[in-house]
Design a protein around this motif. Structure first.
Motif, mmCIF file in Angstrom:
data_model
loop_
_atom_site.group_PDB
_atom_site.id
_atom_site.type_symbol
_atom_site.label_atom_id
_atom_site.label_comp_id
_atom_site.label_asym_id
_atom_site.label_seq_id
_atom_site.Cartn_x
_atom_site.Cartn_y
_atom_site.Cartn_z
ATOM 1 N N GLN A 43 1.953 9.080 -6.195
ATOM 2 C CA GLN A 43 0.271 8.936 -5.730
ATOM 3 C C GLN A 43 0.883 7.917 -4.623
ATOM 4 N N ARG A 44 0.098 7.187 -3.847
ATOM 5 C CA ARG A 44 0.013 5.872 -3.382
ATOM 6 C C ARG A 44 -0.870 5.063 -3.665
ATOM 7 N N LEU A 45 -0.318 3.822 -3.235
ATOM 8 C CA LEU A 45 -1.368 2.340 -3.221
ATOM 9 C C LEU A 45 -2.011 2.904 -2.305
ATOM 10 N N PHE A 46 -2.782 3.015 -1.933
ATOM 11 C CA PHE A 46 -3.521 2.865 -0.478
ATOM 12 C C PHE A 46 -4.597 3.575 -1.020
ATOM 13 N N GLN A 47 -4.932 4.263 -2.315
ATOM 14 C CA GLN A 47 -5.817 5.085 -2.554
ATOM 15 C C GLN A 47 -6.663 4.285 -3.211
ATOM 16 N N PHE A 48 -6.058 3.375 -3.853
ATOM 17 C CA PHE A 48 -6.318 1.890 -4.187
ATOM 18 C C PHE A 48 -7.581 0.591 -3.303
ATOM 19 N N LYS A 49 -8.267 0.330 -3.723
ATOM 20 C CA LYS A 49 -8.498 -1.507 -3.239
ATOM 21 C C LYS A 49 -7.902 -2.256 -3.480
ATOM 22 N N ASP A 50 -8.209 -3.410 -2.910
ATOM 23 C CA ASP A 50 -7.302 -4.579 -3.206
ATOM 24 C C ASP A 50 -8.156 -5.635 -3.629
ATOM 25 N N GLY A 51 -7.217 -5.760 -5.333
ATOM 26 C CA GLY A 51 -7.795 -6.279 -6.594
ATOM 27 C C GLY A 51 -8.738 -5.171 -7.602
ATOM 28 N N ASP A 52 -8.271 -4.171 -7.101
ATOM 29 C CA ASP A 52 -8.792 -2.729 -8.303
ATOM 30 C C ASP A 52 -7.795 -2.904 -10.078
ATOM 31 N N THR A 53 -8.239 -2.803 -10.503
ATOM 32 C CA THR A 53 -8.113 -2.995 -11.589
ATOM 33 C C THR A 53 -7.107 -1.106 -12.159
ATOM 34 N N GLU A 72 0.920 -0.872 0.118
ATOM 35 C CA GLU A 72 0.045 0.078 -0.154
ATOM 36 C C GLU A 72 1.120 1.409 0.134
ATOM 37 N N GLN A 73 2.312 1.030 0.562
ATOM 38 C CA GLN A 73 2.998 2.276 0.413
ATOM 39 C C GLN A 73 3.697 2.605 -0.492
ATOM 40 N N MET A 74 3.984 1.826 -1.287
ATOM 41 C CA MET A 74 4.192 2.100 -2.543
ATOM 42 C C MET A 74 3.223 2.890 -3.654
ATOM 43 N N SER A 75 4.215 3.786 -4.206
ATOM 44 C CA SER A 75 3.765 5.106 -5.123
ATOM 45 C C SER A 75 3.546 4.328 -6.645
ATOM 46 N N ILE A 76 3.206 5.240 -7.398
ATOM 47 C CA ILE A 76 2.715 4.547 -8.339
ATOM 48 C C ILE A 76 3.586 4.032 -9.527
ATOM 49 N N LEU A 77 5.223 5.639 -9.553
ATOM 50 C CA LEU A 77 6.109 4.804 -9.925
ATOM 51 C C LEU A 77 7.267 3.346 -8.973
ATOM 52 N N GLU A 78 6.840 3.107 -8.292
ATOM 53 C CA GLU A 78 7.559 2.620 -7.151
ATOM 54 C C GLU A 78 6.834 1.107 -7.629
#
Length: 249
Positions: free
Chosen positions: A86-96, A29-35
């Motif tokens: 932009q961090r992945l915690f803005q998305f939900k598990d299973g999102d596209t 979740e703490q990853m950025s889009i680039l990471e």
């Protein structure tokens, strides 16, 4: 965290591109889009597959290099935030998540998610500078600028030139970018002598290479630097001022 990625793949400017589906089962979740893209590319390299090309530099939100579209929105879902923040915690598990390059006629694709934003540089070449004789720079203490003016100028100088404003505009306009530069330089003492020439040259180049302002304000909503929407008005105001004052200003 499991995610399905739809990532744009395009071999070159004259090649047709397409989305490729990539499954990620171990995103954090703490990853950025680039990471996240780094993580995908590490796996591709290990498998002997060509990694996805994307642009980045400082990854601190100040260089403007990392522009891409995330689910159709420049940089990502977070307002006024660059892709590298932009961090992945803005998305939900299973999102596209769909990742693709900035889309604009002014931004031809170089490869995958890297675009050529040279037309923004060309606008700056027309007047994004101040002219002075070498060795004659006045002492900073002799240039009096009040606090309110300097803060207002800095609000506009904060533009990092990422080009998200153009990608967000349905007309491909760069008025927020150009207006920010015009406001900033018009308020500084060293920039006032060529204020009119700057406005004429920059706005003429803007109108030649970019579309008309949509008037909806999508640009300010995605600007990582938070440049105010009022900067757009400087394009018309500064150009009209230059026309009124004549060619010598």
């Amino acid at each position: 965290m499991k995610l399905t990625l739809e990532i744009w793949r395009q071999a070159g400017p004259t090649q047709e591109g397409k989305f490729e589906t990539v499954q990620v089962d171990d995103a954090a979740e703490q990853m950025s889009i680039l990471e996240l893209l780094d993580h995908v590319n590490d796996r591709l390299i290990e498998e002997g597959t060509e990694p996805y090309a994307f642009a980045s530099d400082c990854r601190e939100g100040i260089c403007g290099t990392c522009g891409l579209l995330v689910n159709g929105r420049p940089h990502g879902p977070g307002q006024n935030t660059p892709a590298c923040q932009q961090r992945l915690f803005q998305f939900k598990d299973g999102d596209t998540i769909k990742l693709e390059p900035f889309r604009s006629a002014a931004y031809p694709v170089i490869k995958d998610m890297i675009v050529d934003r040279a037309k923004l540089d060309h606008v700056m070449e027309q007047g994004g500078y101040v002219s002075m004789d070498a060795g004659t720079a006045p002492d900073a203490d002799t240039l009096h600028v009040n606090h309110e003016t300097s803060e207002y100028a800095l609000d506009h100088a904060a533009c990092i030139g990422c080009g998200a404003c153009v990608a967000s505009c349905p007309n491909g306009a760069a008025h927020l970018f150009t207006g920010a530069k015009l406001v900033h330089l018009s308020l500084m003492p060293l920039g006032k002598e060529e204020r009119g020439r700057r406005a004429r040259n920059m706005v003429d180049d803007l109108e030649q290479n970019f579309g008309h302002c949509s008037l909806y304000g999508e640009c300010a909503d995605v600007c990582p630097a938070g440049v105010p929407l009022t900067a757009v008005s400087a394009v018309t105001r500064e150009r009209a001022r230059a026309a009124f004052r004549g060619k010598d200003d």
